[in-house]
Design a protein around this motif. Sequence first.
Motif, PDB file in Angstrom:
ATOM      1  N   MET A  65       7.589   4.548  12.693  1.00 32.32           N
ATOM      2  CA  MET A  65       6.209   4.737  13.166  1.00 32.32           C
ATOM      3  C   MET A  65       5.325   5.000  11.969  1.00 32.32           C
ATOM      4  O   MET A  65       5.064   6.135  11.609  1.00 32.32           O
ATOM      5  N   ASN A  66       4.934   3.936  11.306  1.00 36.53           N
ATOM      6  CA  ASN A  66       4.134   4.074  10.109  1.00 36.53           C
ATOM      7  C   ASN A  66       2.809   3.358  10.328  1.00 36.53           C
ATOM      8  O   ASN A  66       2.694   2.149  10.219  1.00 36.53           O
ATOM      9  N   LEU A  67       1.789   4.147  10.671  1.00 35.38           N
ATOM     10  CA  LEU A  67       0.479   3.581  11.000  1.00 35.38           C
ATOM     11  C   LEU A  67      -0.079   2.733   9.874  1.00 35.38           C
ATOM     12  O   LEU A  67      -0.707   1.708  10.091  1.00 35.38           O
ATOM     13  N   PHE A  68       0.173   3.194   8.655  1.00 31.77           N
ATOM     14  CA  PHE A  68      -0.383   2.493   7.500  1.00 31.77           C
ATOM     15  C   PHE A  68       0.262   1.120   7.348  1.00 31.77           C
ATOM     16  O   PHE A  68      -0.418   0.134   7.085  1.00 31.77           O
ATOM     17  N   ALA A  69       1.565   1.084   7.522  1.00 32.67           N
ATOM     18  CA  ALA A  69       2.271  -0.190   7.437  1.00 32.67           C
ATOM     19  C   ALA A  69       1.844  -1.109   8.576  1.00 32.67           C
ATOM     20  O   ALA A  69       1.658  -2.314   8.388  1.00 32.67           O
ATOM     21  N   GLU A  70       1.660  -0.525   9.764  1.00 30.39           N
ATOM     22  CA  GLU A  70       1.230  -1.326  10.913  1.00 30.39           C
ATOM     23  C   GLU A  70      -0.111  -1.995  10.637  1.00 30.39           C
ATOM     24  O   GLU A  70      -0.289  -3.185  10.896  1.00 30.39           O
ATOM     25  N   TYR A  71      -1.021  -1.202  10.119  1.00 29.88           N
ATOM     26  CA  TYR A  71      -2.352  -1.771   9.900  1.00 29.88           C
ATOM     27  C   TYR A  71      -2.403  -2.662   8.671  1.00 29.88           C
ATOM     28  O   TYR A  71      -3.212  -3.583   8.597  1.00 29.88           O
ATOM     29  N   GLN A  72      -1.515  -2.419   7.735  1.00 31.03           N
ATOM     30  CA  GLN A  72      -1.423  -3.350   6.621  1.00 31.03           C
ATOM     31  C   GLN A  72      -0.989  -4.720   7.146  1.00 31.03           C
ATOM     32  O   GLN A  72      -1.553  -5.753   6.786  1.00 31.03           O
ATOM     33  N   ALA A  73      -0.018  -4.714   8.036  1.00 35.81           N
ATOM     34  CA  ALA A  73       0.449  -5.968   8.637  1.00 35.81           C
ATOM     35  C   ALA A  73      -0.693  -6.631   9.405  1.00 35.81           C
ATOM     36  O   ALA A  73      -0.860  -7.856   9.357  1.00 35.81           O
ATOM     37  N   LYS A  74      -1.475  -5.820  10.104  1.00 37.93           N
ATOM     38  CA  LYS A  74      -2.584  -6.391  10.877  1.00 37.93           C
ATOM     39  C   LYS A  74      -3.645  -6.998   9.971  1.00 37.93           C
ATOM     40  O   LYS A  74      -4.182  -8.065  10.267  1.00 37.93           O
ATOM     41  N   VAL A  75      -3.930  -6.310   8.890  1.00 37.65           N
ATOM     42  CA  VAL A  75      -4.936  -6.840   7.964  1.00 37.65           C
ATOM     43  C   VAL A  75      -4.443  -8.156   7.370  1.00 37.65           C
ATOM     44  O   VAL A  75      -5.191  -9.138   7.270  1.00 37.65           O
TER      45      VAL A  75
ATOM     46  N   GLY B  24      -9.809 -21.849   7.860  1.00 38.05           N
ATOM     47  CA  GLY B  24     -10.511 -22.487   6.760  1.00 38.05           C
ATOM     48  C   GLY B  24     -11.567 -21.626   6.093  1.00 38.05           C
ATOM     49  O   GLY B  24     -12.263 -22.073   5.190  1.00 38.05           O
ATOM     50  N   VAL B  25     -11.688 -20.403   6.543  1.00 40.53           N
ATOM     51  CA  VAL B  25     -12.662 -19.506   5.918  1.00 40.53           C
ATOM     52  C   VAL B  25     -12.189 -19.089   4.528  1.00 40.53           C
ATOM     53  O   VAL B  25     -12.967 -18.954   3.594  1.00 40.53           O
ATOM     54  N   LEU B  26     -10.865 -18.911   4.435  1.00 40.45           N
ATOM     55  CA  LEU B  26     -10.278 -18.519   3.158  1.00 40.45           C
ATOM     56  C   LEU B  26      -9.297 -19.595   2.721  1.00 40.45           C
ATOM     57  O   LEU B  26      -8.716 -20.280   3.563  1.00 40.45           O
ATOM     58  N   PRO B  27      -9.104 -19.742   1.419  1.00 38.45           N
ATOM     59  CA  PRO B  27      -8.063 -20.659   0.948  1.00 38.45           C
ATOM     60  C   PRO B  27      -6.686 -20.096   1.309  1.00 38.45           C
ATOM     61  O   PRO B  27      -6.555 -18.892   1.563  1.00 38.45           O
ATOM     62  N   SER B  28      -5.689 -20.962   1.343  1.00 39.00           N
ATOM     63  CA  SER B  28      -4.342 -20.458   1.642  1.00 39.00           C
ATOM     64  C   SER B  28      -3.658 -20.057   0.340  1.00 39.00           C
ATOM     65  O   SER B  28      -4.156 -20.356  -0.748  1.00 39.00           O
ATOM     66  N   GLY B  29      -2.540 -19.386   0.481  1.00 38.89           N
ATOM     67  CA  GLY B  29      -1.770 -18.999  -0.695  1.00 38.89           C
ATOM     68  C   GLY B  29      -2.363 -17.851  -1.480  1.00 38.89           C
ATOM     69  O   GLY B  29      -2.155 -17.736  -2.679  1.00 38.89           O
ATOM     70  N   LEU B  30      -3.109 -16.998  -0.808  1.00 41.26           N
ATOM     71  CA  LEU B  30      -3.656 -15.820  -1.499  1.00 41.26           C
ATOM     72  C   LEU B  30      -2.548 -14.795  -1.743  1.00 41.26           C
ATOM     73  O   LEU B  30      -1.583 -14.720  -0.991  1.00 41.26           O
ATOM     74  N   GLY B  31      -2.713 -14.015  -2.784  1.00 41.11           N
ATOM     75  CA  GLY B  31      -1.732 -12.973  -3.078  1.00 41.11           C
ATOM     76  C   GLY B  31      -1.931 -11.768  -2.167  1.00 41.11           C
ATOM     77  O   GLY B  31      -2.740 -10.902  -2.444  1.00 41.11           O
ATOM     78  N   LEU B  32      -1.176 -11.782  -1.079  1.00 39.72           N
ATOM     79  CA  LEU B  32      -1.404 -10.749  -0.060  1.00 39.72           C
ATOM     80  C   LEU B  32      -0.713  -9.436  -0.381  1.00 39.72           C
ATOM     81  O   LEU B  32      -1.005  -8.417   0.228  1.00 39.72           O
ATOM     82  N   SER B  33       0.213  -9.472  -1.351  1.00 32.71           N
ATOM     83  CA  SER B  33       1.018  -8.273  -1.588  1.00 32.71           C
ATOM     84  C   SER B  33       0.184  -7.143  -2.188  1.00 32.71           C
ATOM     85  O   SER B  33       0.593  -5.994  -2.174  1.00 32.71           O
ATOM     86  N   ARG B  34      -0.980  -7.499  -2.699  1.00 27.71           N
ATOM     87  CA  ARG B  34      -1.784  -6.443  -3.327  1.00 27.71           C
ATOM     88  C   ARG B  34      -2.615  -5.676  -2.306  1.00 27.71           C
ATOM     89  O   ARG B  34      -3.294  -4.710  -2.635  1.00 27.71           O
ATOM     90  N   ILE B  35      -2.588  -6.159  -1.078  1.00 29.56           N
ATOM     91  CA  ILE B  35      -3.375  -5.479  -0.045  1.00 29.56           C
ATOM     92  C   ILE B  35      -2.725  -4.148   0.325  1.00 29.56           C
ATOM     93  O   ILE B  35      -1.545  -4.073   0.638  1.00 29.56           O
ATOM     94  N   VAL B  36      -3.501  -3.116   0.249  1.00 29.10           N
ATOM     95  CA  VAL B  36      -3.002  -1.775   0.521  1.00 29.10           C
ATOM     96  C   VAL B  36      -3.836  -1.160   1.637  1.00 29.10           C
ATOM     97  O   VAL B  36      -5.055  -1.311   1.663  1.00 29.10           O
ATOM     98  N   VAL B  37      -3.164  -0.501   2.561  1.00 25.47           N
ATOM     99  CA  VAL B  37      -3.870   0.302   3.549  1.00 25.47           C
ATOM    100  C   VAL B  37      -3.468   1.746   3.316  1.00 25.47           C
ATOM    101  O   VAL B  37      -2.282   2.075   3.327  1.00 25.47           O
ATOM    102  N   GLU B  38      -4.443   2.560   3.043  1.00 28.10           N
ATOM    103  CA  GLU B  38      -4.124   3.933   2.650  1.00 28.10           C
ATOM    104  C   GLU B  38      -5.109   4.904   3.281  1.00 28.10           C
ATOM    105  O   GLU B  38      -6.156   4.500   3.780  1.00 28.10           O
ATOM    106  N   PRO B  39      -4.766   6.182   3.252  1.00 27.12           N
ATOM    107  CA  PRO B  39      -5.730   7.158   3.736  1.00 27.12           C
ATOM    108  C   PRO B  39      -6.867   7.250   2.721  1.00 27.12           C
ATOM    109  O   PRO B  39      -6.599   7.320   1.524  1.00 27.12           O
ATOM    110  N   PRO B  40      -8.100   7.223   3.156  1.00 25.73           N
ATOM    111  CA  PRO B  40      -9.195   7.320   2.194  1.00 25.73           C
ATOM    112  C   PRO B  40      -9.219   8.716   1.579  1.00 25.73           C
ATOM    113  O   PRO B  40      -8.782   9.687   2.200  1.00 25.73           O
TER     114      PRO B  40
END
Length: 586
Positions: free
Chosen positions: A1-11, A22-38
Amino acid sequence: MNLFAEYQAKVIEIVEGLARDGVLPSGLGLSRIVVEPPRDRSHGDLATNAAMVLAKDAGMKPRDLAERIVGKLRQDPGVTEAEAAGPGFINIRLKPVLFENVVRAAVLAGPDFGRSAMGAGAKVNVEYVSANPTGPMHVGHCRGAVFGDALANLLAFAGHDVTREYYINDAGAQVDVLARSAYLRYREALGEEIGPIPEGLYPGDYLKPVGEALAKTHGNAFLNRSEREWLEPVRSVAIDAMMAMIREDLKALSIEHAVFFSERSLHEGNASAVGAAIADLSERNLIYQGRLPPPKGSPEADWEDREQTLFKATAFGDDVDRPLLKSDGGYTYFASDIAYHRDKFLRGFKIMIDVWGADHGGYIKRLKAAVTAVTGGEGTLDIEICQLVRLLRDGQEVKMSKRAGTFVTLREVVDEVGPDPVRFMMLYRKNDAPLDFDLAKVVEQSKDNPVFYVQYAHARSASIFRQAKMAYGEASFGQEELASADLSLLADEAEQGIMKLVAQYPRLIDSAAANREPHRVAFYLYEIASSLHALWSKGKEDAALRFVNDKDRELTKARLALVGSLMTVLGSGLKLLGVSAPDEMR
RNA sequence: GAUCCCAUAGCUCAGCCGGAUAGAGCAGCCGCCUUCUAAGCGGCAGGUCGCAGGUUCGAAUCCUGCUGGGAUCGCCA
């Protein structure tokens, strides 16, 4: 039950969706996306950097991209509010029920709350302590022992298949010195006057029982014999005795290794493991005969320029190539170590972690080079260095010197202050920063002592449950009942703060494990302990905030669920650190 | 000579693979015990993130150089 991981997956899902549209190009580096407590709570519950890290590749302004993502996030059933902010952050507010569910999950899962599948069952070998079997462990060994053990706990909790291992340096000159020292004690046990222990032998009294044991089992069979005849049996007995002593010392800190690996075993047999490792390197064209430049900055008097068998460590980032054979023809320690790590790899460990003292720092590059070479790049070796520990008493450094007899063993420290303070304080610091350990301060029972402070929070939680049961009966407030509590009753800021801290625990576990930093657990525990003490004190001023309210069972139930979740996390974190979680303080 | 680690508030230290106004404890100052453990809590004050460059929309964080502290440097383990 990791809310941050859940929302990272959603983002990430949203970003992928935008790419499909088609709004964004494909093949973006998604691994850098972080969801964290502000950092600032007024920014909401979650924050993500997605728009900022993708903006460049997407060819969009961060704010514009953020708005697109925000639009999608607002459709998420758990999100009450999402907005772009600052340079392109996306701040998200969640329905309170999501945090309430985490509390419920913690209460129900108990010790399993926070357990993660991050490691995906990968086999990991953690080698730590590996002190030479030539005497008792001293405080210097202590930090690596505790660190390695906590790291192993942490990795296991984060879903790795962990093996704890100890490498016994039972080959080489040092154990021969041990044997000679023990032999002297043997002669002493048989009534001989041995006088002062000669320079170069181990003087400690701890070898006396070994001498006595030898005298008892072998009588005078070894007396007046050449060293060739007694060295091996005496060495073997002495090593076994030293290892038994070391295991006892480790047990005092509740450290137990699953595998004790003998260096000597690598040399045994016609086709020894060391020979095989060198042959392996040879096949890879990584061995040659050559000369080394003399080391600078150290005495060069006994430097002998000669051709030797070298491993091409420079091919893997080391500074010079490294010798595998000594001038007497025997293998170097390095050669054994290559064979040892090759053996780990052959046993299925692609991830190897060694925990070393700072004094071995200069050895890192060559062994990493060797592991890369000998595993064909498939094995990775992480080496975690523990900096030195300075032992203090009331702020005064305790000077240690074997000669002056002020040598402090690990056992003495544990016996004096207890295992909990030793373990906690060793972990309440980054491993690569030096550490002061004050014998007087760590036993203090005050808020100035983090060990006590955290344990006290656990005891205080237990006390709250005791109070509640006095008010409502022993059978009240079991797991199931607490999980059904109406947690929306917890409206106070301090109560919500605790919920949010509890919700961070699973994320903390993953990041601490991934970074191999158990100290993060210790700091987190301090923080969540503080949140309990603060809420408790609020109840002193405002009786409506007290945990146990004998007129409102529902409210009490909700508060106990909160305390239960916090207590679960405290207990879990302390267990990872190997520190006890007492139900009352004495 | 070389390699590695470290440098953040007066002190001891965090700072999450770069992100919003740099955090905590201690020490200092001001408060809180008729009430679930004051073994505790709240507040105030305190920082050119060693120095100088560079990369970046953005640097305590990454890179280079320098200064200062620690560790290590073939045939010990």
